[in-house]
Design an enzyme around this catalytic site. Sequence first.
Site, PDB file in Angstrom:
ATOM      1  N   ASP A   1      38.765 -27.406  21.254  1.00 53.71           N
ATOM      2  CA  ASP A   1      39.109 -28.505  22.243  1.00 53.71           C
ATOM      3  C   ASP A   1      37.750 -28.265  23.239  1.00 53.71           C
ATOM      4  O   ASP A   1      36.552 -28.525  22.699  1.00 53.71           O
ATOM      5  CB  ASP A   1      40.160 -27.846  23.182  1.00 53.71           C
ATOM      6  CG  ASP A   1      40.448 -28.750  24.459  1.00 53.71           C
ATOM      7  OD1 ASP A   1      40.917 -29.672  24.268  1.00 53.71           O
ATOM      8  OD2 ASP A   1      40.110 -28.043  25.737  1.00 53.71           O
TER       9      ASP A   1
ATOM     10  N   TYR B   1      34.751 -29.829  33.734  1.00 54.87           N
ATOM     11  CA  TYR B   1      35.038 -31.223  33.446  1.00 54.87           C
ATOM     12  C   TYR B   1      34.363 -32.057  34.553  1.00 54.87           C
ATOM     13  O   TYR B   1      34.084 -33.479  34.234  1.00 54.87           O
ATOM     14  CB  TYR B   1      36.525 -31.480  33.361  1.00 54.87           C
ATOM     15  CG  TYR B   1      37.253 -31.237  32.156  1.00 54.87           C
ATOM     16  CD1 TYR B   1      37.497 -31.949  31.159  1.00 54.87           C
ATOM     17  CD2 TYR B   1      37.734 -29.896  32.426  1.00 54.87           C
ATOM     18  CE1 TYR B   1      37.987 -31.438  29.934  1.00 54.87           C
ATOM     19  CE2 TYR B   1      38.372 -29.392  31.093  1.00 54.87           C
ATOM     20  CZ  TYR B   1      38.358 -30.020  29.753  1.00 54.87           C
ATOM     21  OH  TYR B   1      39.337 -29.811  28.881  1.00 54.87           O
TER      22      TYR B   1
ATOM     23  N   HIS C   1      47.649 -30.240  19.170  1.00 56.52           N
ATOM     24  CA  HIS C   1      46.300 -29.905  19.678  1.00 56.52           C
ATOM     25  C   HIS C   1      46.175 -28.475  19.580  1.00 56.52           C
ATOM     26  O   HIS C   1      44.730 -27.969  19.381  1.00 56.52           O
ATOM     27  CB  HIS C   1      46.515 -30.407  21.038  1.00 56.52           C
ATOM     28  CG  HIS C   1      44.920 -30.150  21.752  1.00 56.52           C
ATOM     29  ND1 HIS C   1      43.980 -31.039  21.572  1.00 56.52           N
ATOM     30  CD2 HIS C   1      44.685 -29.418  22.734  1.00 56.52           C
ATOM     31  CE1 HIS C   1      42.953 -30.571  22.188  1.00 56.52           C
ATOM     32  NE2 HIS C   1      43.228 -29.290  22.983  1.00 56.52           N
TER      33      HIS C   1
END
Length: 286
Positions: free
Chosen positions: A92, A204, A259
């Site tokens: 990820d 982020y 995921h």
Amino acid sequence: DSGLRFHYVAAGERGKPLMLLLHGFPEFWYSWRHQLREFKSEYRVVALDLRGYGETDAPSHKENYKLDCLITDIKDILESLGYNKCVLIGHDWGGMIAWLVAICYPEMVTKLIVVNFPHPSVFTEYILRHPSQLIKSGYYFFFQMPWFPEFMFTVNDFKVLKSLFTSQATGIGRKGCRLTAEDIEAYLYFFSQPGALTGPINHYRNIFSCLPLQHHEVIMPTLLLWGERDAFMEVEMAETTRIYVKNHFRLTILSEASHWLQQDQPDIVNKLIWTFLKEETTRKRE
């Protein structure tokens, strides 16, 4: 060089080749527990808490989480551990960092293994052309807001955090190794500490600081593992990644996996990694 203290968990004897593991969001070193046990026989396995996570220092300004800083962290950690190269594995967001380290410091990465994250250039190009992926990555834009994303994670006893791993839409599927109550408790304990979500979300808040990339090519043997039932990343990006790897490239897509691949299907993932590590690197790109 940053002056930050980093927390990591290690298994395997010092002096063995280094395997460095970079977790994703919202995770920490614990997401690699199956790999720490599996690879310690032949490697010094180090699972890191990234900058801002857990017991690793968390600078307060969002500028301290630019991708350049995160890449340099890995270089510094490698040297601090007494190594000049490693097998680098990322999942990820840790996969994003792993790709960038491999591009910027190719001499430090003998083999690259990425789990459920495409080459960053594929990601940026694909997201602009495919509204469906833009929607799936909507949280990247939500995270640009101050304080509110952190608050949303804490509402209703961290319901959002729990559902990411356990819900039908985003969690580990019926055929996977579901997280135990103790596993969920570990995550809740970790992220319920005061301020524990701000560092991770700050990663982020700087995503646009170094994308698109100036350099793209990956020159070491590369394995990309992908859970096809990933709720956040479209599988088409996995195949497109091939064009940026100028060496042996292996892609394996697991049809029933989510995921959270290395926790979802640890036995298969470990087997695929062993196969890749033992392959001769002189083989031509597939």
